[in-house]
Write a protein that holds these residues in place. Structure first.
Motif, short mmCIF file in Angstrom:
data_model
loop_
_atom_site.label_atom_id
_atom_site.label_comp_id
_atom_site.label_asym_id
_atom_site.label_seq_id
_atom_site.Cartn_x
_atom_site.Cartn_y
_atom_site.Cartn_z
N ALA A 1 0.82 -1.21 0.00
CA ALA A 1 0.00 0.00 0.00
C ALA A 1 0.86 1.26 0.00
CB ALA A 1 -0.92 -0.01 1.22
N ALA A 2 2.04 1.18 0.63
CA ALA A 2 2.92 2.35 0.69
C ALA A 2 3.43 2.78 -0.68
CB ALA A 2 4.11 2.05 1.61
N GLY A 3 3.27 1.92 -1.70
CA GLY A 3 3.74 2.26 -3.03
C GLY A 3 3.12 3.54 -3.57
N ASP A 4 1.85 3.82 -3.20
CA ASP A 4 1.21 5.05 -3.66
C ASP A 4 1.89 6.27 -3.03
OD1 ASP A 4 -0.58 3.57 -5.15
OD2 ASP A 4 -2.14 3.58 -3.60
N ASP A 5 2.33 6.13 -1.77
CA ASP A 5 3.05 7.23 -1.12
C ASP A 5 4.40 7.46 -1.80
OD1 ASP A 5 0.98 7.50 0.71
OD2 ASP A 5 1.89 6.10 2.13
N PHE A 6 5.08 6.36 -2.19
CA PHE A 6 6.36 6.51 -2.89
C PHE A 6 6.16 7.30 -4.18
CE2 PHE A 6 7.59 1.99 -1.28
CZ PHE A 6 7.66 2.48 0.01
N ALA A 7 5.12 6.94 -4.94
CA ALA A 7 4.87 7.60 -6.23
C ALA A 7 4.58 9.09 -6.03
CB ALA A 7 3.70 6.92 -6.93
N ALA A 8 3.78 9.42 -5.01
CA ALA A 8 3.47 10.82 -4.75
C ALA A 8 4.71 11.59 -4.33
CB ALA A 8 2.38 10.92 -3.67
N HIS A 9 5.55 10.97 -3.51
CA HIS A 9 6.79 11.61 -3.07
C HIS A 9 7.70 11.88 -4.26
CE1 HIS A 9 10.38 12.37 -0.58
NE2 HIS A 9 11.01 11.58 -1.43
N CYS A 10 7.86 10.89 -5.14
CA CYS A 10 8.72 11.05 -6.31
C CYS A 10 8.21 12.17 -7.22
CB CYS A 10 8.81 9.74 -7.09
SG CYS A 10 9.74 8.45 -6.24
N GLU A 11 6.90 12.23 -7.38
CA GLU A 11 6.33 13.27 -8.22
C GLU A 11 6.61 14.65 -7.65
OE1 GLU A 11 2.04 14.32 -10.37
OE2 GLU A 11 2.25 12.55 -9.08
N ALA A 12 6.47 14.79 -6.31
CA ALA A 12 6.73 16.08 -5.67
C ALA A 12 8.19 16.47 -5.77
CB ALA A 12 6.29 16.02 -4.20
N MET A 13 9.09 15.51 -5.56
CA MET A 13 10.52 15.81 -5.63
C MET A 13 10.93 16.22 -7.04
SD MET A 13 11.86 15.57 -2.60
CE MET A 13 10.33 16.37 -2.13
N CYS A 14 10.45 15.50 -8.02
CA CYS A 14 10.82 15.82 -9.41
C CYS A 14 10.27 17.18 -9.84
CB CYS A 14 10.34 14.72 -10.34
SG CYS A 14 11.33 13.21 -10.25
N GLU A 15 9.08 17.51 -9.36
CA GLU A 15 8.54 18.84 -9.68
C GLU A 15 9.41 19.92 -9.05
OE1 GLU A 15 4.37 21.35 -9.17
OE2 GLU A 15 4.40 19.20 -8.78
N ARG A 16 9.85 19.70 -7.83
CA ARG A 16 10.68 20.70 -7.14
C ARG A 16 12.06 20.81 -7.77
NH1 ARG A 16 13.54 20.65 -2.24
NH2 ARG A 16 12.69 18.65 -1.56
N TRP A 17 12.61 19.66 -8.21
CA TRP A 17 13.95 19.68 -8.80
C TRP A 17 13.92 19.94 -10.30
CZ3 TRP A 17 15.41 14.43 -6.07
CH2 TRP A 17 15.60 14.67 -4.72
N GLN A 18 12.73 20.10 -10.85
CA GLN A 18 12.54 20.39 -12.28
C GLN A 18 13.12 19.28 -13.16
OE1 GLN A 18 14.23 24.46 -12.41
NE2 GLN A 18 12.13 25.19 -12.65
N VAL A 19 12.73 18.06 -12.80
CA VAL A 19 13.15 16.86 -13.55
C VAL A 19 11.91 16.19 -14.12
CG1 VAL A 19 14.22 14.59 -13.40
CG2 VAL A 19 15.19 16.50 -12.11
N PRO A 20 11.81 16.01 -15.43
CA PRO A 20 10.67 15.29 -16.00
C PRO A 20 10.62 13.86 -15.46
CG PRO A 20 11.91 16.43 -17.71
CD PRO A 20 12.74 16.50 -16.47
N LEU A 21 9.44 13.40 -15.10
CA LEU A 21 9.26 12.09 -14.48
C LEU A 21 8.31 11.23 -15.29
CD1 LEU A 21 9.55 10.11 -12.02
CD2 LEU A 21 7.57 11.30 -11.03
N VAL A 22 8.71 9.99 -15.54
CA VAL A 22 7.84 8.95 -16.09
C VAL A 22 7.53 7.97 -14.97
CG1 VAL A 22 7.61 7.05 -17.73
CG2 VAL A 22 8.76 9.16 -18.43
N GLN A 23 6.26 7.67 -14.76
CA GLN A 23 5.87 6.68 -13.76
C GLN A 23 5.18 5.52 -14.46
OE1 GLN A 23 4.75 7.64 -9.80
NE2 GLN A 23 4.48 9.82 -10.25
N ARG A 24 5.54 4.32 -14.04
CA ARG A 24 4.91 3.10 -14.57
C ARG A 24 4.55 2.18 -13.41
NH1 ARG A 24 5.86 1.60 -19.99
NH2 ARG A 24 5.70 3.48 -21.25
N ARG A 25 3.41 1.56 -13.51
CA ARG A 25 2.98 0.59 -12.50
C ARG A 25 3.04 -0.81 -13.10
NH1 ARG A 25 -1.32 1.33 -7.87
NH2 ARG A 25 -1.37 -0.80 -7.03
N VAL A 26 3.60 -1.76 -12.33
CA VAL A 26 3.72 -3.14 -12.80
C VAL A 26 3.19 -4.09 -11.73
CG1 VAL A 26 5.75 -2.63 -14.22
CG2 VAL A 26 6.07 -3.40 -11.87
N ASP A 27 2.93 -5.31 -12.13
CA ASP A 27 2.58 -6.37 -11.20
C ASP A 27 3.83 -7.22 -11.00
OD1 ASP A 27 1.65 -8.47 -9.72
OD2 ASP A 27 0.02 -9.03 -11.08
#
Length: 315
Positions: free
Chosen positions: A54-80
């Motif tokens: 369940a914590a994976g959603d928190d990881f994704a949100a954190h990465c998105e916030a960090m990349c926005e702050r550091w001005q780094v384009p981010l690609v996110q993919r979800r896998v099983d």
């Protein structure tokens, strides 16, 4: 006085543009931040949501916030990344990640011309990988552990932090005033790697303070020896053919037969036989002296059979 992280990172000279695997943990956060500062506008991040907790959603949100702050384009993919019964959870997750790398390199990152992908594994990860390989009775490929650089799908992959202990990365990140997210599964002692990290490595550090450097040297020796075995296997496979001719295999020593059969199965069929399977295959090849002798043996997820004078393979 420069920080050890800065000194190690200064030697990293990738072909740009650069992709960085970003989990949101301390290691990949330090690597991504350093890259973004050094090559602004040339760095792209990839976050893989493994779908395992369940914590994976928190990881994704954190990465998105960090990349926005550091001005780094981010690609996110979800896998099983769930593993099949009897398979390694770690290997299943690793295979899922590299499948995503292949997809993203052909799609989003192809559009921006990514030439290098950086991964954040460090010296403690390397030691853990070697000890895990030893605990499983691995051969040279396992003992060679993680390479510092290699090619995949025409793109260079690099691990620029393999010479640094993990604490040096966290110390540098704290000095920058940055935070990271902790994966709760890293504390789960049901996983062998976590038991090595939390129970074995502190004892190893107490008895052998230089263990990171010495184990890294052993891994380099193992990698060099494996390179020689692969070169020999290439030559022997040209000699016995693909599929291998049984009579020509029998003309090689048992060690070279084992080496070339592993090589053939890996290259032609993506299969890694267990030690018991390989020993039984060698026994059957040695016993195959008449036209009527059959070979039919489960190897990995397929079958090795005799087809006239050669070895065949079926899934």
């Amino acid at each position: 006085m420069s920080h050890p992280f800065d000194t190690a990172f200064a030697a990293f000279a990738p072909a740009l543009p650069l992709g960085v695997a970003f989990s949101g943990g301390a290691d990949s956060s330090a690597l991504l931040l350093a890259c973004a500062r050094r090559w602004p506008g040339q760095v792209h991040a990839l976050h893989v949501h493994h779908g395992l907790q369940a914590a994976g959603d928190d990881f994704a949100a954190h990465c998105e916030a960090m990349c926005e702050r550091w001005q780094v384009p981010l690609v996110q993919r979800r896998v099983d990344a769930r593993h099949a019964p009897g398979d390694s959870p770690e290997e299943a997750a690793r295979q899922a990640r590299y499948h995503v790398f292949d997809q993203v390199l052909l799609q989003e990152w192809a559009a921006v011309g990514i030439r290098t992908v950086a991964l954040a594994q460090h010296a403690d990860d390397q030691v853990e990988t070697i000890l895990l390989a030893l605990s499983r009775g691995a051969g040279l490929p396992g003992l060679a552990a993680m390479p510092a650089r290699w090619q995949r799908a025409g793109v260079a992959f690099e691990r620029p932090l393999l010479g640094l202990p993990g604490e040096a990365l966290r110390d540098w990140l704290r000095a920058q005033g940055e935070t990271w997210i902790e994966d709760p599964s890293n504390q789960d002692l049901r996983y062998t790697r976590n038991r090595i990290r939390h129970q074995l490595l502190p004892a190893l550090q107490s008895v052998f303070p230089q263990h990171r450097a010495t184990m890294a040297r052993s891994a380099r020796h193992a990698a060099q020896a494996q390179t020689l075995l692969t070169e020999l296997a290439d030559e022997d496979l040209k000699r016995v053919g693909s599929p291998p001719a049984i009579a020509l295999l029998q003309g090689l020593s048992p060690a070279r037969q084992a080496n070339v059969l592993r090589h053939w199965l890996r290259l032609a069929h993506g299969c890694q036989p267990s030690e018991l399977q390989l020993q039984e295959l060698l026994r059957q090849v040695a016993a195959c002296t008449t036209r009527g002798h059959r070979i039919h043996l489960k190897v990995g997820r397929g079958q090795v059979l005799r087809e006239g004078g050669v070895l065949g393979w079926y899934n």
